[in-house]
Motif scaffolding. Structure first.
Motif, PDB file in Angstrom:
ATOM      1  N   PHE A   1       0.846  -1.203   0.000  1.00 34.74           N
ATOM      2  CA  PHE A   1       0.000   0.000   0.000  1.00 34.74           C
ATOM      3  C   PHE A   1       0.880   1.251   0.000  1.00 34.74           C
ATOM      4  O   PHE A   1       0.622   2.211  -0.700  1.00 34.74           O
ATOM      5  CB  PHE A   1      -0.935   0.025   1.215  1.00 34.74           C
ATOM      6  N   PHE A   2       1.936   1.204   0.813  1.00 34.77           N
ATOM      7  CA  PHE A   2       2.848   2.345   0.917  1.00 34.77           C
ATOM      8  C   PHE A   2       3.542   2.617  -0.426  1.00 34.77           C
ATOM      9  O   PHE A   2       3.652   3.757  -0.865  1.00 34.77           O
ATOM     10  CB  PHE A   2       3.891   2.062   2.012  1.00 34.77           C
ATOM     11  N   MET A   3       3.973   1.539  -1.082  1.00 36.30           N
ATOM     12  CA  MET A   3       4.695   1.709  -2.341  1.00 36.30           C
ATOM     13  C   MET A   3       3.767   2.238  -3.430  1.00 36.30           C
ATOM     14  O   MET A   3       4.170   3.030  -4.280  1.00 36.30           O
ATOM     15  CB  MET A   3       5.351   0.379  -2.759  1.00 36.30           C
ATOM     16  N   ASN A   4       2.515   1.801  -3.379  1.00 41.89           N
ATOM     17  CA  ASN A   4       1.540   2.313  -4.343  1.00 41.89           C
ATOM     18  C   ASN A   4       1.317   3.812  -4.119  1.00 41.89           C
ATOM     19  O   ASN A   4       1.231   4.604  -5.058  1.00 41.89           O
ATOM     20  CB  ASN A   4       0.235   1.518  -4.186  1.00 41.89           C
ATOM     21  N   GLN A   5       1.266   4.174  -2.825  1.00 38.67           N
ATOM     22  CA  GLN A   5       1.070   5.580  -2.465  1.00 38.67           C
ATOM     23  C   GLN A   5       2.221   6.449  -2.989  1.00 38.67           C
ATOM     24  O   GLN A   5       2.016   7.580  -3.410  1.00 38.67           O
ATOM     25  CB  GLN A   5       0.988   5.652  -0.929  1.00 38.67           C
ATOM     26  N   LYS A   6       3.429   5.873  -2.980  1.00 38.28           N
ATOM     27  CA  LYS A   6       4.597   6.626  -3.479  1.00 38.28           C
ATOM     28  C   LYS A   6       4.413   7.010  -4.954  1.00 38.28           C
ATOM     29  O   LYS A   6       4.744   8.114  -5.363  1.00 38.28           O
ATOM     30  CB  LYS A   6       5.866   5.767  -3.355  1.00 38.28           C
ATOM     31  N   ILE A   7       3.869   6.094  -5.724  1.00 36.05           N
ATOM     32  CA  ILE A   7       3.645   6.397  -7.147  1.00 36.05           C
ATOM     33  C   ILE A   7       2.655   7.554  -7.261  1.00 36.05           C
ATOM     34  O   ILE A   7       2.880   8.523  -7.990  1.00 36.05           O
ATOM     35  CB  ILE A   7       3.090   5.168  -7.903  1.00 36.05           C
ATOM     36  N   LYS A   8       1.550   7.432  -6.474  1.00 41.23           N
ATOM     37  CA  LYS A   8       0.514   8.479  -6.552  1.00 41.23           C
ATOM     38  C   LYS A   8       1.059   9.835  -6.119  1.00 41.23           C
ATOM     39  O   LYS A   8       0.591  10.868  -6.566  1.00 41.23           O
ATOM     40  CB  LYS A   8      -0.676   8.089  -5.672  1.00 41.23           C
TER      41      LYS A   8
ATOM     42  N   GLY B   1       3.955  10.910  -6.770  1.00 47.86           N
ATOM     43  CA  GLY B   1       5.030  11.311  -7.689  1.00 47.86           C
ATOM     44  C   GLY B   1       6.414  10.974  -7.176  1.00 47.86           C
ATOM     45  O   GLY B   1       7.393  11.634  -7.516  1.00 47.86           O
ATOM     46  N   LYS B   2       6.507   9.928  -6.319  1.00 48.18           N
ATOM     47  CA  LYS B   2       7.820   9.618  -5.705  1.00 48.18           C
ATOM     48  C   LYS B   2       8.391   8.284  -6.186  1.00 48.18           C
ATOM     49  O   LYS B   2       9.101   7.609  -5.444  1.00 48.18           O
ATOM     50  CB  LYS B   2       7.665   9.600  -4.178  1.00 48.18           C
ATOM     51  N   TRP B   3       8.005   7.869  -7.385  1.00 45.53           N
ATOM     52  CA  TRP B   3       8.604   6.662  -7.938  1.00 45.53           C
ATOM     53  C   TRP B   3       9.977   7.041  -8.483  1.00 45.53           C
ATOM     54  O   TRP B   3      10.113   7.588  -9.574  1.00 45.53           O
ATOM     55  CB  TRP B   3       7.701   6.080  -9.042  1.00 45.53           C
ATOM     56  N   GLY B   4      11.012   6.783  -7.680  1.00 42.66           N
ATOM     57  CA  GLY B   4      12.378   7.122  -8.103  1.00 42.66           C
ATOM     58  C   GLY B   4      12.925   6.024  -8.983  1.00 42.66           C
ATOM     59  O   GLY B   4      12.177   5.273  -9.605  1.00 42.66           O
ATOM     60  N   TYR B   5      14.251   5.911  -9.016  1.00 46.88           N
ATOM     61  CA  TYR B   5      14.864   4.858  -9.812  1.00 46.88           C
ATOM     62  C   TYR B   5      14.780   3.518  -9.068  1.00 46.88           C
ATOM     63  O   TYR B   5      14.564   3.485  -7.861  1.00 46.88           O
ATOM     64  CB  TYR B   5      16.328   5.202 -10.110  1.00 46.88           C
ATOM     65  N   PHE B   6      14.997   2.455  -9.815  1.00 43.81           N
ATOM     66  CA  PHE B   6      15.083   1.133  -9.200  1.00 43.81           C
ATOM     67  C   PHE B   6      16.098   1.206  -8.055  1.00 43.81           C
ATOM     68  O   PHE B   6      17.218   1.684  -8.242  1.00 43.81           O
ATOM     69  CB  PHE B   6      15.540   0.109 -10.258  1.00 43.81           C
TER      70      PHE B   6
END
Ligand code: GLV
Length: 326
Positions: free
Chosen positions: A122-129, A131-136
């Protein structure tokens, strides 16, 4: 003879209304999405013969005495901690419920929360929303694997059994459980081991709560219990929010006393949107959707309608909490 009047306190699946109307009952249904206010429920129930209610309705001693004329109450849920069963029995009001209807559905939510929490979904999905999807990231937000871990079930009844089967089948987990009585089927089929509560909490990698809310289980998961759990443990609750102490759980997660929590139930419900649990990396929260499948909800509707129909036609309540109340 005038048809018997049935009050439905929420918008239940239309199957419930169809079955009752086809059997000749007059149905009054609360048509708002929020629960019927308590005083209004009493005043409308006074002109009805039976009540079809659910877990958000407070069916306490006061309600029951104000509406002691009710022939039968049936609950759209498997849990019935919102109903004063002792008082209903004293007043000779049979209480129906919906056992088994949501075994698969609720176990799916427990199983899903376990995986989602272990992998911070859930937390990782929230990061995308946000705008915090950084690099691998080779070392960021690492989760836990479940293969071969120990699952501890509190309350190995119908839903706990399905959760245990899911965990055994998917991850070959060791199953330990704490229950009032032994579960020979689980012991035979899954080599499940019955243990005392202290062993359950100290040995489990995942604790999944499937017991009823009672005076004994209320607030059972508190600081002193979290302190006995493994620092890598996941706490999963799909039963009732009042079984864990929320402040203590927040502290345990903040202090690293336990690793994560997956909750389908909170206290109170609904949870406020600024609850700190919703910001935590290792926490997944759902809004009490354990039984929210088409199959389960229709079965719950069928069971409630069947209880009422069978009571008036044959004097029997097939899914009953208090047979002494009949
Ligand atoms: C849901 O929580 C139920 O008790 O059916």
């Amino acid at each position: 003879m005038a048809p018997k009047k049935i009050l439905l306190t929420r918008i239940f699946p239309s199957l419930a209304i169809r079955l009752l109307e086809d059997a000749g009952f007059e149905v009054t249904s609360w048509d708002k999405e929020h629960p019927m206010p308590y005083d209004q429920m009493i005043s409308v129930a006074k002109s009805c013969d039976a009540l079809f209610c659910t877990l958000t309705d407070k069916i306490d001693r006061n309600f029951l005495n104000a509406c002691s004329h009710l022939d039968i109450i049936t609950q759209f849920a498997v849990g019935y901690d919102n109903i004063d069963i002792e008082e209903a029995t004293k007043l000779k009001i049979p209480i129906g419920y919906a056992p088994n209807a949501m075994n698969e559905a609720t176990a799916d939510i427990a199983f899903g929360l376990m995986i989602a929490t272990a992998r911070k979904m859930f937390f990782m999905n929230q990061k995308i929303k946000n705008g915090k999807w950084g690099y691998f990231d080779p070392v960021g937000h690492l989760g836990l694997e479940l293969k071969g871990k120990t699952l501890g079930i509190l309350g190995l009844g119908r839903i706990g059994m399905v959760m245990a089967q899911r965990c055994k089948g998917a991850y070959d987990m060791e199953i330990i459980y704490h229950n009032r009585s032994a579960n020979p089927k689980a012991e035979k089929e899954m080599r499940a081991k019955r243990v005392d509560f202290d062993t359950l909490i100290s040995q489990s990698d995942v604790i999944s709560v499937h017991c009823a809310l009672t005076p004994e289980t209320q607030g059972m998961f508190n600081t002193s219990v979290f302190e006995k759990m493994k620092p890598t443990a996941l706490f999963i609750n799909t039963a009732r929010g009042a079984i864990h102490n929320e402040e203590d759980l927040i502290d345990a997660l903040n202090n690293g006393t336990i690793w994560g929590a997956g909750l389908d139930v909170t206290n109170p419900e609904p949870m406020k949107p600024d609850n700190p649990l919703l910001e935590m990396e290792n926490v997944c929260v759902l809004p009490h959707i354990g039984s929210a499948t088409i199959t389960a909800r229709n079965e719950m509707a069928r069971m409630g309608a069947t209880n009422i129909i069978s009571f008036y036609k044959h004097g029997k309540v097939p899914y009953i909490v208090n047979p002494e109340g009949l």
